[in-house]
Design a protein around this motif. Structure first.
Motif, mmCIF file in Angstrom:
data_model
loop_
_atom_site.group_PDB
_atom_site.id
_atom_site.type_symbol
_atom_site.label_atom_id
_atom_site.label_comp_id
_atom_site.label_asym_id
_atom_site.label_seq_id
_atom_site.Cartn_x
_atom_site.Cartn_y
_atom_site.Cartn_z
ATOM 1 N N ASP A 24 0.809 -1.346 -0.114
ATOM 2 C CA ASP A 24 -0.097 0.181 0.052
ATOM 3 C C ASP A 24 0.923 1.246 0.010
ATOM 4 N N ARG A 28 0.738 4.727 -4.105
ATOM 5 C CA ARG A 28 0.158 6.131 -4.343
ATOM 6 C C ARG A 28 1.177 7.200 -4.543
ATOM 7 N N THR A 31 -0.773 12.960 -4.542
ATOM 8 C CA THR A 31 -2.051 13.275 -4.883
ATOM 9 C C THR A 31 -3.158 12.579 -3.812
ATOM 10 N N PHE A 32 -4.212 13.133 -3.770
ATOM 11 C CA PHE A 32 -5.495 12.420 -2.974
ATOM 12 C C PHE A 32 -6.162 11.287 -3.658
ATOM 13 N N LEU A 33 -5.527 10.929 -4.823
ATOM 14 C CA LEU A 33 -6.308 9.853 -5.512
ATOM 15 C C LEU A 33 -6.110 8.647 -4.718
ATOM 16 N N GLU A 34 -7.279 7.689 -4.608
ATOM 17 C CA GLU A 34 -7.323 6.438 -4.093
ATOM 18 C C GLU A 34 -6.727 5.630 -5.104
ATOM 19 N N PRO A 35 -5.717 4.563 -4.897
ATOM 20 C CA PRO A 35 -5.327 3.618 -5.661
ATOM 21 C C PRO A 35 -5.964 2.370 -5.485
ATOM 22 N N THR A 78 -0.092 6.274 -9.776
ATOM 23 C CA THR A 78 -0.919 5.586 -8.875
ATOM 24 C C THR A 78 -1.307 4.404 -9.158
ATOM 25 N N GLN A 81 -5.860 -1.491 -10.121
ATOM 26 C CA GLN A 81 -6.146 -2.654 -9.335
ATOM 27 C C GLN A 81 -5.637 -3.873 -10.146
ATOM 28 N N ARG A 381 -9.380 18.321 4.513
ATOM 29 C CA ARG A 381 -8.728 17.000 4.748
ATOM 30 C C ARG A 381 -9.939 15.966 4.875
ATOM 31 N N PRO A 384 -12.950 12.379 0.007
ATOM 32 C CA PRO A 384 -12.209 11.389 -0.856
ATOM 33 C C PRO A 384 -11.713 11.912 -2.257
ATOM 34 N N GLU A 385 -12.355 13.226 -2.440
ATOM 35 C CA GLU A 385 -11.795 14.030 -3.687
ATOM 36 C C GLU A 385 -12.237 15.557 -3.390
#
Length: 453
Positions: A24, A28, A31-35, A78, A81, A381, A384-385
């Motif tokens: 984990d 990433r 950035t804030f992007l969820e991988p 990033t 899946q 903060r 999620p985006e």
């Protein structure tokens, strides 16, 4: 034997990580992007390791996401899946440094500042210097065609890249470019790979151009302005006068306040913008004096020329603190538009108006001599985006830049963050050509899928 067991057997113990708690941390960038969840992380140590990974990935149709230091700001590294993250930070050899030819051959995990320090032992320098130069890697700089503070005079990473060693999607090794000062044999494949964000191949070494380091420390000045537009006008005047600064950076009040709240720099209430400029020319002090005059003629309320190298480093350090200071305010959507230098004053005014219209905090710094602006949109903060008002403001900034003859990104890359706007700049014919190039180098679509194009 499972696919991952096969990969582990091919590479040897210790190079393939599968523990989710460990993988984990490689999934990433900044950035804030969820991988997505990677199948594994490979810690490559050689070109042979990269070849083995790509041959394996081709056999098993597994996507591969190349990764440098993870300092990117567009989501280019990033994880997607079910991918393998191919981490290159262990490939840290400077294979060659030739003072006579003014070149170096380096692996992708070499830290940018370390290459510059190695070159300076021979009276040379590596010119590109992104603000993250103490932690970012040459491989990541090549992937995004990074710029930096000195690019106003010396150009971006592509201008220092002479040749590459690249592992293609099927594991073949491609050598591009040259070691010579000039060369026009064949297509410019080096230029094609620089800035391709790991979508066409994995760079495993680069032949880069070195330049003569200045004999004396650069002359440095800082100028304060009562408006961003005046600061932008001063930038235009400095360029038009032929001063050829080696650095010309601008910080807006929101950025300066973030730094002041953190480090107490003594920011005065009337200061709305600051310019930091350098000249590393042999007549640097005279050039700095001319830039001081131009700043004053364009409304600077205060101009100071650094008394020596330590004071100069403090001023440059102020600029390098900008992003970290803004991160203290909240989550950040960091953008990277570039406009023609003549359009800089109007673009600055447009960003200010957009911030007010959407009631969004935008902190802007700029490689002002290049017209490369970094408006940073700060939001709460834990989201999620970015919220809709931030996206709406960002959309307006991008469209304003394009309408003024600019581009969506000057040095951070498209990554994941800007793909939704890519068609606005590229157009259908360009998109078709890009996809055709992608199919030639990566027919299975396994290299950094979903990024850049």
């Amino acid at each position: 034997m499972t696919a991952i067991a096969e990969l582990t057997a091919a590479l040897g113990s210790g190079k393939v990580l599968t523990d989710p708690d460990v993988t984990d941390s490689y999934a990433r960038d900044r950035t804030f992007l969820e991988p997505g969840g990677p199948l594994a992380v490979v810690l490559a140590e050689s070109t042979a390791d990269v070849v083995a990974v790509m041959e394996w990935a081709t056999r098993h149709r597994v996507p591969v996401v190349p990764r440098g230091a993870g300092t990117g700001l567009a989501g280019g590294a990033t994880a997607v899946q079910g991918c393998v993250v191919l981490a290159l930070q262990r490939m840290t050899a400077i294979r060659e440094l030739s003072p006579a030819d003014e070149i170096a051959v380096v692996e992708p995990g070499v830290i940018t500042a370390d290459l510059d320090r190695a070159a300076r032992e021979h009276g040379l320098m590596y010119a590109p210097d992104p603000s993250s130069y103490e932690i970012s890697t040459i491989g990541g700089n090549l992937a995004t065609n990074a710029g930096g503070l000195r690019c106003v005079k010396y150009g971006v990473t592509r201008d220092s890249a002479l040749g590459l060693e690249v592992v293609l999607a099927d594991g073949r090794i491609l050598t591009t470019g040259r070691r010579t000062v000039k060369g026009v044999t064949g297509y410019d494949l080096t230029g094609l790979f620089v800035g391709s964000e790991g979508t066409l191949g994995v760079i495993t070494s680069a032949t880069v151009r070195l330049r003569r380091a200045p004999l004396a420390p650069p002359a440095t000045l800082a100028a304060e302005f009562g408006s961003l537009r005046d600061a932008a006008a001063a930038v235009a005047a400095v360029i038009a006068a032929g001063c050829q600064p080696s650095l010309l950076e601008m910080l807006d009040r929101a950025t300066l306040k973030a730094i002041d709240d953190w480090r107490n720099i003594g920011l005065e209430p009337a200061v709305q913008a600051m310019l930091i400029a350098q000249s590393d020319a042999p007549d640097g002090p005279a050039v700095a004096e001319r830039m001081r005059e131009l700043c004053e003629e364009n409304g600077a309320s205060f101009v100071a020329v650094a008394a020596g190298p330590q004071e100069a480093e403090e001023l440059i350090g102020l600029r390098r603190l900008a992003y970290h200071a803004k991160e203290r305010l909240g989550a950040c959507l960091v953008e990277d538009v570039c406009v023609p230098r003549s359009a800089l004053p109007d673009m600055i005014s447009a960003i200010e108006a957009i911030a007010v219209r959407h009631d969004v905090l935008i902190c802007t710094v700029a490689h002002a001599g290049d017209g490369n602006l970094h408006p940073v949109f700060v939001f709460d903060r834990g989201l999620p985006e970015p919220p809709p008002d931030v996206w709406a403001a960002a959309d307006e900034v991008f469209r304003e830049a394009l309408n003024r003859g600019g581009t969506l990104t000057g040095e951070h890359g498209v990554g994941l963050l800007k793909r939704r706007w890519l068609a606005l700049e590229a157009g259908p014919v360009t998109e078709e050509v890009h996809l055709g190039i992608k199919r030639v180098f990566d027919p299975l679509g396994i290299l950094n899928p979903g990024k850049a194009i």
